[in-house]
Write an enzyme that holds these catalytic residues in place. Structure first.
Site, mmCIF file in Angstrom:
data_model
loop_
_atom_site.group_PDB
_atom_site.id
_atom_site.type_symbol
_atom_site.label_atom_id
_atom_site.label_comp_id
_atom_site.label_asym_id
_atom_site.label_seq_id
_atom_site.Cartn_x
_atom_site.Cartn_y
_atom_site.Cartn_z
ATOM 1 N N MET A 11 0.815 -1.215 0.000
ATOM 2 C CA MET A 11 0.000 0.000 0.000
ATOM 3 C C MET A 11 0.849 1.266 0.000
ATOM 4 S SD MET A 11 -3.037 -0.382 -0.439
ATOM 5 C CE MET A 11 -4.100 -1.777 -0.670
ATOM 6 N N LYS A 12 2.199 1.079 -0.028
ATOM 7 C CA LYS A 12 3.101 2.242 0.078
ATOM 8 C C LYS A 12 2.552 3.171 1.172
ATOM 9 C CE LYS A 12 4.579 1.709 -4.676
ATOM 10 N NZ LYS A 12 5.187 2.311 -5.857
ATOM 11 N N HIS A 97 13.108 -1.413 -2.243
ATOM 12 C CA HIS A 97 12.227 -0.846 -3.268
ATOM 13 C C HIS A 97 12.879 0.411 -3.868
ATOM 14 C CE1 HIS A 97 8.805 1.278 -5.061
ATOM 15 N NE2 HIS A 97 8.327 0.069 -5.278
ATOM 16 N N GLU A 169 11.482 -5.297 -10.377
ATOM 17 C CA GLU A 169 10.723 -4.050 -10.532
ATOM 18 C C GLU A 169 11.593 -3.030 -11.261
ATOM 19 O OE1 GLU A 169 8.513 -2.430 -7.422
ATOM 20 O OE2 GLU A 169 7.475 -4.307 -7.053
ATOM 21 N N GLY A 175 4.912 3.188 -11.249
ATOM 22 C CA GLY A 175 4.120 4.413 -11.210
ATOM 23 C C GLY A 175 3.706 4.923 -12.586
ATOM 24 N N SER A 215 3.392 -1.178 -12.155
ATOM 25 C CA SER A 215 2.197 -0.846 -12.933
ATOM 26 C C SER A 215 1.412 -2.069 -13.419
ATOM 27 C CB SER A 215 2.568 0.071 -14.107
ATOM 28 O OG SER A 215 3.308 1.188 -13.637
HETATM 29 P P1 PGA Z 1 2.694 0.616 -9.084
HETATM 30 O O1 PGA Z 1 3.643 0.168 -7.872
HETATM 31 O O2 PGA Z 1 1.961 -0.635 -9.548
HETATM 32 O O3 PGA Z 1 1.773 1.608 -8.477
HETATM 33 O O4 PGA Z 1 3.580 1.126 -10.145
HETATM 34 C C1 PGA Z 1 4.370 -1.001 -8.009
HETATM 35 C C2 PGA Z 1 5.507 -1.070 -7.033
HETATM 36 O O5 PGA Z 1 6.171 -0.054 -6.801
HETATM 37 O O6 PGA Z 1 5.744 -2.161 -6.520
#
Ligand code: PGA
Length: 258
Positions: A11-12, A97, A169, A175, A215
């Site tokens: 959920m950041k 991350h 990633e 994002g 994303s």
């Molecule tokens: P996002 O995030 O799908 O909103 O790009 C993915 C992530 O940073 O793991």
């Protein structure tokens, strides 16, 4: 070797209120509590972990945290401890991350200490790795991934690698409106598996889960997951609605013929 697929969400700092995390966890339990074939995981903000854990502790849904300090306890102002995650029966710790590396300037050495600590404590690190820019030259891509893997795993006990998860990633796909192209993702996952084999031997490499994040949406989930080296997906914004997240899980099941 067949690895049990994993699909999870961080959920950041999007979901800042503990009650939002609780309601998300409750929807998860309702929508996915009976899921038998795939491991589902949820990483809320640290402050929301306790109330979310109360909802999820007796379910099959896994949960954890988005970062920890480099040692189990001590003088680490502002950090969260792996011991707290363990005490709440959490099993996962996301590390390295892109946002931790860039906004908070976390070094690979710091990430390496944290990965080793999480493995030592019997939990699963989700180590995020990826290149800054899209690299069409495979040799160059392999070199970048190798250096990241080597430096982030340098303190870790290889005998515990069955608990290790790598989240591929690519920085440039986080994002954005679309995920990285599935073919590019499949090739990168293949390279990561090959690197793990070269660095640690095939019996250790085959146990590591490699999931893709950046994303991820329900529209592309099937194509991303439709490859033997993609062991699942790590979802962000496009899973904020639990129903969308469930659709992503269904697409992964379809890709894995489950
Ligand atoms: P996002 O995030 O799908 O909103 O790009 C993915 C992530 O940073 O793991």
């Amino acid at each position: 070797m067949t690895r049990r697929p994993k699909v999870g969400i961080s959920m950041k700092s999007y979901q800042t209120l503990p009650r939002e995390a609780v309601s998300y966890a409750e929807s998860f339990e309702k929508l996915l509590g009976d899921e038998k074939e795939i491991d589902i995981f949820f990483l809320p903000t640290a402050v929301s972990l306790y109330p979310a854990a109360k909802v999820l502790k007796d379910t099959s849904i896994l949960y954890g945290i988005q970062n920890i300090g480099p040692e189990a306890n001590g003088a680490f102002t502002g950090e969260n401890s792996v011991e707290s995650v363990k005490a709440l029966n959490g099993s996962l710790v996301e590390l390295g991350h892109y946002e931790r590396r860039t906004i908070f300037r976390e070094s690979t050495d710091m990430i390496a200490k944290k990965v080793a600590l999480v493995l030592e404590q019997g939990l699963s690190p989700i180590l995020c790795i990826g290149e800054e820019e899209k690299l069409s030259d495979k040799k160059q891509l392999k070199k970048v991934l190798k250096s990241d893997l080597e430096s982030c795993l340098k303190y870790s006990d290889e005998s515990k690698f069955s608990n290790l998860m790598i989240a591929y990633e690519p920085f440039w796909a986080i994002g954005k409106s679309d995920a990285a192209d599935p073919e590019y993702v499949h090739e990168s996952h293949r390279l990561i598996r090959e690197l793990l084999e070269e660095l640690f031997g095939s019996s250790k490499a085959e146990k590591v889960h490699i999931i893709y994040g950046g994303s991820v949406s329900k529209d592309i989930a099937y194509d991303l997951a439709n490859n033997e080296d993609v062991d699942g997906l790590f979802v962000g914004r496009f899973g904020h609605d639990p129903k969308n997240f469930k659709m992503i899980v269904n697409e992964v099941k379809r890709a894995k013929k489950l």
